[in-house]
Every structure is written in structure tokens, then in C-alpha cells.
Design a protein around this motif. Structure first.
Motif, mmCIF file in Angstrom:
data_model
loop_
_atom_site.group_PDB
_atom_site.id
_atom_site.type_symbol
_atom_site.label_atom_id
_atom_site.label_comp_id
_atom_site.label_asym_id
_atom_site.label_seq_id
_atom_site.Cartn_x
_atom_site.Cartn_y
_atom_site.Cartn_z
ATOM 1 N N LEU A 103 76.750 15.934 51.422
ATOM 2 C CA LEU A 103 77.413 17.244 51.500
ATOM 3 C C LEU A 103 78.487 17.295 52.586
ATOM 4 N N TRP A 104 78.403 16.396 53.575
ATOM 5 C CA TRP A 104 79.389 16.450 54.652
ATOM 6 C C TRP A 104 80.809 16.124 54.176
ATOM 7 N N PRO A 105 81.019 15.083 53.365
ATOM 8 C CA PRO A 105 82.378 14.847 52.857
ATOM 9 C C PRO A 105 82.920 16.025 52.048
ATOM 10 N N MET A 106 82.042 16.673 51.275
ATOM 11 C CA MET A 106 82.470 17.834 50.506
ATOM 12 C C MET A 106 82.878 18.969 51.439
ATOM 13 N N ALA A 107 82.111 19.153 52.527
ATOM 14 C CA ALA A 107 82.453 20.197 53.497
ATOM 15 C C ALA A 107 83.779 19.884 54.182
ATOM 16 N N ALA A 108 83.990 18.605 54.514
ATOM 17 C CA ALA A 108 85.238 18.207 55.182
ATOM 18 C C ALA A 108 86.442 18.451 54.271
ATOM 19 N N GLU A 109 86.268 18.150 52.983
ATOM 20 C CA GLU A 109 87.363 18.367 52.032
ATOM 21 C C GLU A 109 87.673 19.845 51.880
ATOM 22 N N THR A 110 86.622 20.664 51.824
ATOM 23 C CA THR A 110 86.818 22.114 51.693
ATOM 24 C C THR A 110 87.516 22.687 52.916
ATOM 25 N N LEU A 111 87.138 22.204 54.103
ATOM 26 C CA LEU A 111 87.709 22.712 55.355
ATOM 27 C C LEU A 111 89.039 22.068 55.689
ATOM 28 N N GLY A 112 89.367 21.008 54.965
ATOM 29 C CA GLY A 112 90.622 20.313 55.233
ATOM 30 C C GLY A 112 90.624 19.596 56.562
ATOM 31 N N THR A 113 89.495 19.005 56.913
ATOM 32 C CA THR A 113 89.394 18.303 58.194
ATOM 33 C C THR A 113 88.710 16.970 57.988
ATOM 34 N N THR A 114 88.691 16.162 59.010
ATOM 35 C CA THR A 114 88.029 14.855 58.965
ATOM 36 C C THR A 114 87.193 14.674 60.220
ATOM 37 N N GLY A 115 86.376 13.640 60.205
ATOM 38 C CA GLY A 115 85.614 13.291 61.412
ATOM 39 C C GLY A 115 84.363 14.115 61.629
ATOM 40 N N ILE A 116 83.956 14.906 60.650
ATOM 41 C CA ILE A 116 82.708 15.656 60.798
ATOM 42 C C ILE A 116 81.652 15.023 59.908
ATOM 43 N N GLY A 117 80.406 15.179 60.285
ATOM 44 C CA GLY A 117 79.323 14.655 59.466
ATOM 45 C C GLY A 117 78.210 14.071 60.293
ATOM 46 N N ALA A 118 77.063 13.942 59.660
ATOM 47 C CA ALA A 118 75.879 13.375 60.305
ATOM 48 C C ALA A 118 74.894 13.000 59.220
ATOM 49 N N VAL A 119 73.914 12.205 59.575
ATOM 50 C CA VAL A 119 72.830 11.914 58.634
ATOM 51 C C VAL A 119 72.095 13.206 58.299
ATOM 52 N N SER A 120 71.898 14.034 59.312
ATOM 53 C CA SER A 120 71.190 15.293 59.117
ATOM 54 C C SER A 120 72.051 16.305 58.390
ATOM 55 N N LEU A 121 71.438 16.987 57.455
ATOM 56 C CA LEU A 121 72.121 18.054 56.732
ATOM 57 C C LEU A 121 72.392 19.247 57.642
ATOM 58 N N ALA A 122 71.554 19.432 58.661
ATOM 59 C CA ALA A 122 71.705 20.550 59.604
ATOM 60 C C ALA A 122 71.359 20.045 61.006
ATOM 61 N N PRO A 123 72.307 19.457 61.729
ATOM 62 C CA PRO A 123 72.024 18.857 63.038
ATOM 63 C C PRO A 123 71.381 19.806 64.041
ATOM 64 N N THR A 124 71.740 21.089 63.999
ATOM 65 C CA THR A 124 71.142 22.041 64.938
ATOM 66 C C THR A 124 69.651 22.183 64.687
ATOM 67 N N ASP A 125 69.262 22.259 63.427
ATOM 68 C CA ASP A 125 67.834 22.347 63.094
ATOM 69 C C ASP A 125 67.101 21.076 63.505
ATOM 70 N N THR A 126 67.767 19.935 63.353
ATOM 71 C CA THR A 126 67.156 18.681 63.782
ATOM 72 C C THR A 126 66.961 18.668 65.297
ATOM 73 N N SER A 127 67.933 19.149 66.036
ATOM 74 C CA SER A 127 67.795 19.222 67.497
ATOM 75 C C SER A 127 66.653 20.142 67.901
ATOM 76 N N ASP A 128 66.511 21.259 67.197
ATOM 77 C CA ASP A 128 65.398 22.175 67.477
ATOM 78 C C ASP A 128 64.054 21.494 67.212
ATOM 79 N N ALA A 129 63.974 20.763 66.107
ATOM 80 C CA ALA A 129 62.720 20.073 65.769
ATOM 81 C C ALA A 129 62.391 19.006 66.811
ATOM 82 N N ILE A 130 63.409 18.315 67.313
ATOM 83 C CA ILE A 130 63.195 17.310 68.367
ATOM 84 C C ILE A 130 62.646 17.979 69.614
ATOM 85 N N LEU A 131 63.203 19.134 69.976
ATOM 86 C CA LEU A 131 62.735 19.860 71.163
ATOM 87 C C LEU A 131 61.269 20.255 71.001
ATOM 88 N N ARG A 132 60.893 20.717 69.816
ATOM 89 C CA ARG A 132 59.494 21.096 69.599
ATOM 90 C C ARG A 132 58.572 19.887 69.754
#
Length: 469
Positions: A103-132
Motif C-alpha cells: 500500500l505504500w507505493p500506492m500512497a506515494a503515487e496518490t500523494l505525488g511523493t517518493t521516499g515514504i514507506g515501511a514494512v509496517s502498514l501503520a508504523p505508529t501503531d507498531t511503535s505503540d505495540a513495541i512500547l507496550r
């Protein structure tokens, strides 16, 4: 001075008890706020555990050696660290672009930007889960180090037993009042079911079940200590009768309250898992020699009778009706499991990101699953979907190695066997319940389990062993 006495003296240093009290407060007060599900609650819980851990670290740096060296926990620590390292990489965005979620390449194309993306679909939620997870690990590691002293291990089980009994008593009072409220707030779900201060009846049931096992463990430990060293049968029976007329009666009364609360949740799975945990606890003590086979069978019979009385006294018809509804929601659950398995098959090595099930499952949900499920109702499947097979199995095995340590404790110890037995029973409860529900993912339940397992694992080595090396 013998090595074990030096270690024991170190474990009784001035800061140890205050750190333990802070730890107990962080774990046992958080459930009062809706089972600690809100971010501000579980993050505060993690912060307090972190403060306690930092204080302990400073304490060690000032010359007080840890009572349990990390090498004693090499297997769970290594597996847990590996899983956490992968989760951190999932959230970081530093991984190769080919690993990023589609989904990250699709999001980058929609936003007209490059260099965004991660393995995680929602990095913030992953960071929260790591903290827990880090918060739970801090609770466990502190409990292991602070509870090498058997007095403190007993204090932890007693504190858990008292607080769970109070939560259960409040839950029963609120349920019988018919107000359908959680504290001052109106319930939005689970009307007619006891939830105490939790939103979900199943998570409170698992929380109460852990407290129930602590009560059983304390009862067995008290009986064992009362009769230890007494060879005369008549005198042993007299001492045990005195115990049962005093502290034993209080423990039985608390078991009645907590057992009634569990029944009033009307949760079939929690009831079955609590019974399984209780049987495992008693059998562990019986097979290890802490209880005779006759006493073990008597305790099982007494527990069954107590449960029966609680069932009759606590409007057990709701639970009985649900016990007959074996097929209730079964097809929906199976469809969720199938769709989760599809998600795992699409990304078996990378996963969708720790803590991202709710986002990832939307892509696989079928018309047969009407509600937007945020959990897989199977923690094992959900963990593998989020972390991928290697890291997911590492996290599962890290937790599974703790009851394995309790089994070793039951084999090699002669005293204090109630503690590893409680740890094994608690793991049975949450391990079985994780197959059909997500109670162990609730911050209040997970932190309580970490606390109990820390105290249990701390007592898996003989007091003559210098575990600080």
C-alpha cells in the motif's frame, strides 16, 4: 559468609521494597481505568515500570549486583529481543523498498511523493505495540530480580489476590445493582454480563482467573508451610485445621468471590481455561511431591464443590445457557481465522507490522464478517500475521519458555513449589485462552501475567544457587 547469604542480603537492600511497591502499583492500579485499554493508561503504566527499572539499574550500578543475571534468562531474552528488533525495523522505514507493504507505493503515487514507506502498514501503531511489550518486559524482569526473596514472591501473589478480589467484589456489586455502568459511565456493550472495571467481559474474566490461581497457590503454599516438618499425623491435622479456620477461610472466601465474578461474566472460554489452570496447578503440586495424591484429589473435589456453590449462588444460568450454545459465532470466527491465514500466506516472512491487525485485516475481510474486527481472536495467528513467521514464532517461543522454566523449577526444587506451579497454571490459562480470544493482548491482563510469571520464575532456582552470576 556463604554465597547465598551474600546474595540474600543484597536482595534485601533498602531500595528493593520501594521499587517493588511502585511496580505493584503500576500493574494493579491500571485496571481500574477500563482495563488499561486507553493509551494514556497503558503508557503511564509502561512509564512507571520504566522508572522502576531505571531505579533498579542505578541501584545495580552503585554496586548491588542483580539477583538474577540475564544469562539465566538467555533463551526468552534472546528470542524477545530478536522479535522486538524486527518490529523496530518494520516501523523504521530503513528497510529495502522491496520489503515495504504494497500500500505504500500506492500512497506515494496518490500523494505525488517518493521516499515514504515501511514494512509496517501503520508504523505508529507498531511503535505503540513495541512500547507496550517493553513495559511488560520491564515488569517481568523487575519481578524476577525482586522476588528471589520468597517473602517478596509471596507478597506479590498476595497483592494480586487482594486486588483481584476487590475488583471482583466491585464487579458483583455493580452487576447486581442492574445499573449497567462501568464506574460512572454507561456500558456500551456486554449488557447483562459482569465486566467490573473492564469494557470486555472476556478480558476481565482472564484477569480474574489469574487472581483465582494466585489464591489457590497461596492456599496450597499456606497448607504446605503449616504442615512442614511435622511428622505426627494428629498434630499435622490440627495445624492444618487451624490454618483453614483462619487465613485459609479468608482465602476460600476470596476464591468464592472471584469464582462468582468469573461465572457472572458468562464467558465459556474463561471458565474452561480457569478450570484447566486450576487442575494444572494442583496436579503440578501433587506430582512434584508438594501435595500428596490424596490431598490433591481432595483439593480438586473441594474446588469443584466451591465452583458448584458459586454457580448456584451467582445466577449461573447465563453461563449455563452459553455453554449450550457451542456454535455461537463459530462460523464467523472460522472465517476470521481463514482470512488471517490468507494474510499470513501473502507475507509469511515480513508481516504487516506489529500491532497492525486492524488495518491489515480490512484488506481481507469478506462479506461473511460483518463487523470490522480489530483482533483475530487468536493471538498466535495475529502475532504471526503482524510479525511474519520467523519473528512471530520467536515472540511466541519467548513467552512459552517461561512455563518451561517453571516445569524445571518444579523438578529441581523442594520448597516454594507453589510459585512455579502458579506460573505454570497462569500460562495454561492465558495460553489456552489465546487460541480463541485476545485477553493476553489487553494491557491489564498482559502486565498482570508478566508480574505473576516474574515472581514464579524467580522461585525456579534453589535459594542455594547464586543466580546473580
Amino acid at each position: 559468609m556463604p554465597t547465598d547469604l551474600v546474595r540474600s542480603a543484597g536482595s534485601r537492600s533498602a531500595l528493593s521494597d520501594p521499587i517493588l511497591y511502585l511496580l505493584l502499583f503500576s500493574v494493579l492500579a491500571a485496571p481500574a481505568a477500563l482495563g488499561a485499554v486507553d493509551a494514556w493508561v497503558w503508557s503511564t503504566q509502561a512509564l512507571l515500570a520504566g522508572i522502576a527499572l531505571a531505579t533498579w539499574a542505578a541501584h545495580v550500578a552503585l554496586g548491588h549486583p542483580p539477583t538474577v543475571a540475564l544469562r539465566r534468562l538467555a533463551v526468552p531474552a534472546s528470542l524477545f529481543t530478536a522479535a522486538l528488533a524486527w518490529a523496530s525495523l518494520q516501523a523504521s522505514g530503513w528497510s529495502p523498498a522491496a520489503w515495504h507493504h504494497p500500500l505504500w507505493p500506492m500512497a506515494a503515487e496518490t500523494l505525488g511523493t517518493t521516499g515514504i514507506g515501511a514494512v509496517s502498514l501503520a508504523p505508529t501503531d507498531t511503535s505503540d505495540a513495541i512500547l507496550r511489550l517493553c513495559g511488560y518486559a520491564a515488569v517481568f524482569y523487575l519481578a524476577v530480580n525482586l522476588c528471589r526473596d520468597r517473602r517478596r514472591a509471596r507478597l506479590v501473589l498476595a497483592a494480586v489476590a487482594v486486588m483481584v478480589t476487590l475488583y471482583a467484589a466491585y464487579g458483583i456489586a455493580a452487576h447486581l445493582s442492574g445499573a449497567e455502568r462501568i464506574l460512572w459511565m454507561a456500558k456500551t456493550s456486554y449488557h447483562g454480563d459482569l465486566t467490573a472495571t473492564f469494557v470486555n467481559r472476556n478480558t476481565f474474566g482472564a484477569f480474574a482467573g489469574l487472581g483465582f490461581l494466585c489464591l489457590v497457590g497461596l492456599l496450597c503454599d499456606g497448607l504446605g508451610r503449616t504442615a512442614r516438618g511435622v511428622s505426627a499425623t494428629i498434630e499435622r491435622r490440627r495445624l492444618m485445621a487451624e490454618f483453614m479456620a483462619g487465613r485459609g477461610a479468608l482465602l476460600l472466601g476470596a476464591m468464592f468471590v472471584v469464582g462468582t465474578a468469573i461465572l457472572l461474566t458468562h464467558s465459556r472460554a474463561v471458565l474452561a481455561c480457569t478450570l484447566a489452570g486450576s487442575i494444572v496447578l494442583l496436579l503440578a503440586l501433587g506430582l512434584s511431591g508438594a501435595l500428596s495424591l490424596r490431598r490433591t484429589l481432595a483439593a480438586v473435589a473441594a474446588g469443584a464443590a466451591l465452583l458448584g456453590v458459586a454457580f448456584l449462588a451467582g445466577d449461573g444460568t447465563g453461563t449455563g445457557d452459553r455453554l449450550l450454545q457451542v456454535g455461537d459465532h463459530a462460523e464467523t470466527r472460522m472465517e476470521i481465522y481463514r482470512r488471517t491465514a490468507d494474510a499470513i500466506a501473502d507475507s509469511p516472512w515480513l508481516g504487516t507490522g506489529l500491532g497492525t491487525f486492524a488495518h491489515g485485516f480490512r484488506l481481507y475481510r469478506s462479506q461473511a464478517v460483518a463487523a470490522p474486527f480489530t483482533e483475530a481472536h487468536d493471538t498466535y495467528l495475529e502475532t504471526v500475521m503482524e510479525l511474519g513467521l520467523p519473528a512471530g514464532l520467536a515472540l511466541i517461543l519467548a513467552v512459552a519458555s517461561l512455563p518451561a522454566l517453571c516445569v524445571l523449577g518444579l523438578i529441581r526444587r523442594r520448597r516454594g513449589l507453589a510459585f512455579p506451579a502458579v506460573g505454570l497454571a497462569a500460562s495454561t490459562l492465558v495460553g489456552l485462552h489465546a487460541i480463541v480470544d485476545y485477553s493476553i493482548q489487553n494491557p491489564a491482563v498482559a502486565a498482570l501475567y508478566a508480574l505473576i510469571m516474574g515472581a514464579a520464575c524467580a522461585q525456579c532456582w534453589s535459594s542455594r544457587v547464586d543466580t546473580g552470576r
